[in-house]
Design a protein around this motif. Sequence first.
Motif, short mmCIF file in Angstrom:
data_model
loop_
_atom_site.label_atom_id
_atom_site.label_comp_id
_atom_site.label_asym_id
_atom_site.label_seq_id
_atom_site.Cartn_x
_atom_site.Cartn_y
_atom_site.Cartn_z
N ALA A 630 -24.19 26.96 12.54
CA ALA A 630 -23.69 25.67 13.03
C ALA A 630 -23.71 24.63 11.92
O ALA A 630 -22.79 23.79 11.83
N ILE A 631 -24.72 24.67 11.07
CA ILE A 631 -24.80 23.71 9.96
C ILE A 631 -23.66 23.94 8.97
O ILE A 631 -23.01 23.00 8.50
N MET A 632 -23.39 25.22 8.65
CA MET A 632 -22.30 25.54 7.72
C MET A 632 -20.98 25.00 8.25
O MET A 632 -20.18 24.41 7.52
N SER A 633 -20.74 25.20 9.54
CA SER A 633 -19.49 24.73 10.15
C SER A 633 -19.41 23.20 10.09
O SER A 633 -18.35 22.64 9.79
N THR A 634 -20.53 22.54 10.36
CA THR A 634 -20.54 21.07 10.38
C THR A 634 -20.29 20.48 9.00
O THR A 634 -19.48 19.56 8.85
N ILE A 635 -20.95 20.99 7.99
CA ILE A 635 -20.79 20.40 6.66
C ILE A 635 -19.38 20.64 6.12
O ILE A 635 -18.82 19.78 5.43
N GLN A 636 -18.79 21.80 6.46
CA GLN A 636 -17.42 22.06 5.97
C GLN A 636 -16.41 21.16 6.64
O GLN A 636 -15.35 20.85 6.05
N SER A 637 -16.71 20.69 7.84
CA SER A 637 -15.81 19.75 8.52
C SER A 637 -15.85 18.37 7.88
O SER A 637 -15.03 17.51 8.19
N HIS A 638 -16.82 18.17 6.97
CA HIS A 638 -16.93 16.90 6.26
C HIS A 638 -16.53 17.04 4.79
O HIS A 638 -17.06 16.36 3.92
N ARG A 639 -15.62 17.94 4.53
CA ARG A 639 -15.06 18.17 3.19
C ARG A 639 -16.11 18.63 2.17
O ARG A 639 -15.96 18.43 0.97
N ALA A 640 -17.18 19.23 2.66
CA ALA A 640 -18.23 19.69 1.76
C ALA A 640 -17.88 21.06 1.18
O ALA A 640 -17.17 21.86 1.80
N MET A 641 -18.39 21.32 -0.02
CA MET A 641 -18.23 22.62 -0.67
C MET A 641 -19.60 23.28 -0.76
O MET A 641 -20.49 22.77 -1.44
N VAL A 642 -19.77 24.40 -0.06
CA VAL A 642 -21.06 25.09 -0.04
C VAL A 642 -21.29 25.76 -1.39
O VAL A 642 -20.43 26.49 -1.89
N GLU A 643 -22.45 25.50 -1.96
CA GLU A 643 -22.80 26.09 -3.26
C GLU A 643 -23.62 27.35 -3.13
O GLU A 643 -23.58 28.23 -3.98
N GLY A 644 -24.41 27.44 -2.05
CA GLY A 644 -25.24 28.63 -1.89
C GLY A 644 -26.25 28.46 -0.78
O GLY A 644 -26.42 27.37 -0.22
N MET A 645 -26.92 29.56 -0.47
CA MET A 645 -27.96 29.57 0.57
C MET A 645 -29.16 30.36 0.07
O MET A 645 -29.00 31.35 -0.65
#
Length: 709
Positions: A630-645
Amino acid sequence: MANFDSKHVKNVVLVGHTGSGKTTLIESMLFESGLINRRGTVLDKNTVADYTEIEHEKGKTFFSKLVNTKWKGYKINLLDTPGYDDFAGEIVGAMRVADCGVMVLNATMGVEVGTDIIWEYTEAYKLPMLLAVNHLDNEKSDFDKSVREAKNHFGTNVVVVQYPVNQGESFNAIVDVLNMVLYQYLKEGGKPEKLPIPDEEKERANQLHQELIETIAGNDETLMERYFEKGELDEDEMKLGLHHSLIKHEIFPIFCVSAKQNMGCGRIMSFIDNVCPSAYEMPKQKTIEGAEIECTETADAALFIYKTLSEPHIGDLSFFKVLSGKIKVGDELTNENTGQIERINQLFEVEGSKRTAVNELVAGDIGATLKLKDTHTNNTLHEKGKPIEIVPIEFPNPTLTVAVEGTKKGEEEKLSMALHQLVEEDPTIRVEVSAELRQTLIHCHGELHLAVIRWKLENALKLSVEFKAPKIPYRETIRKAAETIYRHKKQSGGAGQFAEVAMKIEPWYEEMPDPVGYSIRGKEVHDLPWGGKLVYYNCIVGGAIDARFHPSILKGIMEKMSEGPLTGSYVRDIRVIIFDGKMHTVDSNDLAFKTAGMMAFKENFHNADPLLLEPFHKIVIHAPEELTGAIMSTIQSHRAMVEGMDAEGHFSIVKALVPYAETQQLTSDLRALTQGRARFTLAFSHYDEVPFDLQKKLVSESKQELELV
């Protein structure tokens, strides 16, 4: 009043999620010690620890408090703390001067969000920690669930010292497996009757007693040998083992309490008295150079300020821990951070809102003093000529920013002084007067933290304020080269103005080679105050423009770069080449060339494929594993670019880059999504391109604003 040496002073911080019952537990502990003869309640707004107006109004703890009491020959300083991560500064400040902690768990909820977050601070400080399972008188209490979750979250060295016999509404008895006795309480709580363990509880009690012995022996080689020799450890050996393991942050004993009914509270006090360490027994405090500080009364006097409180009609009250030696009324100490000589005119022991004057405080003790001239939180004071500076408290970085302005004219100075006072009391608040954005910004730790700031400004400091979204510090630059010849000519009778500048501008990047095809006469590299560079080339041949006019051309360029052509934002990373021009022997002057340089730059900029850049922040989110998707989905909806987990225990750590313009809403969404179970940090990373549609919108809005001015 009795005096206590360093060996008979204990500093205990109570921590836990909001609603776990820390303030009520302190109230019962104070009642058991005889400091108060009637227990107050949070509901009745008469507890010793929660005494501020806002805490009475909201029914919550927002600030750390110091309360001292006496117990069986010991002075015990109790530090109450908030349960919200928004007030992490209050929590870590209190932990920094404590020598032991009590983590209060709500038996109806188990290990909650705040518990997990606060536990990370206890790990960072390696603070000896007891666990107290509270609310055992509640019909929904579940002691076994709380224990399982504590072991799962905090490790297998969480060990049961007590368990309830009949938890729920009829709760009145606790089995203590350290001294193998049953404590049975009357309905009104207080001092229990000691009874033999009932037959039906002996099997469980023996099993937990054995587990306790094995855990203690497993962390102490000497006790392990005795255990193998005798097959048992006596009570004194177990207490000694617990004492040493607590100091090393290796064992976390669990106790039972009903703070509301005053059951089990005195037993915790006795354990603090008998087993928990004093300051002199803890690992030595260190200076910033790495030297160890001896916590003894015979050493040179030094103290550390961990909290500042501004009180009406009194002034700043500085709370401190004595690091070494003795602090006496009349002492003159040097502030290592400011060089200021401070005279200790008054010393106080503190009982919430009550302060009792004393003549001295010894190494390891905690107290307060008034009206230090230039001393602040995180400062170290020491004897003249005996410099000591302790490693400061590391306060967490803010996660929320708002703009603040007064709504009444003429209160600007009053607001400025009020904001300074807020920062003095709470170092986790940062105030920034941004010349770029033309806003005063408050950086804080969340919406609840902001609500308390607003309450203080409006109610305590009597100001009318308005909070607004902060403007975004965009940057402007270009994507391609452009050149122009701009002539500035002005005639108004008498001497006129004349200047002509032939200018080329290009995007600048690191290790860019010098321009080809020009005769380079001079090169200036300017590191811009707002980031990036301006590289200026003088490529004039044949004296078309006199050298004395180049500073004026540069000044005009810099003036336009400080208020960019697109949105008025700062311009960065530009290379300027002045390759030709004209001047007049009479009408050319500095003002004319400044104007020509500015207008040539502006004209070129619009023809060089201008680009708007926005700040990106790195966000690091710690959250329970089950919330990762759910967090991944939320941050991507705010134009975020995931760097890693990454994984850390039962937490997932998500790292991403997010536009600053999205951070306010993103952090709000994360809190709502995780119900406060996520902890995150924000830090500036870099500037990157604004999407084309957004750039078009921002440029249009900027033009409309200029038209309205």
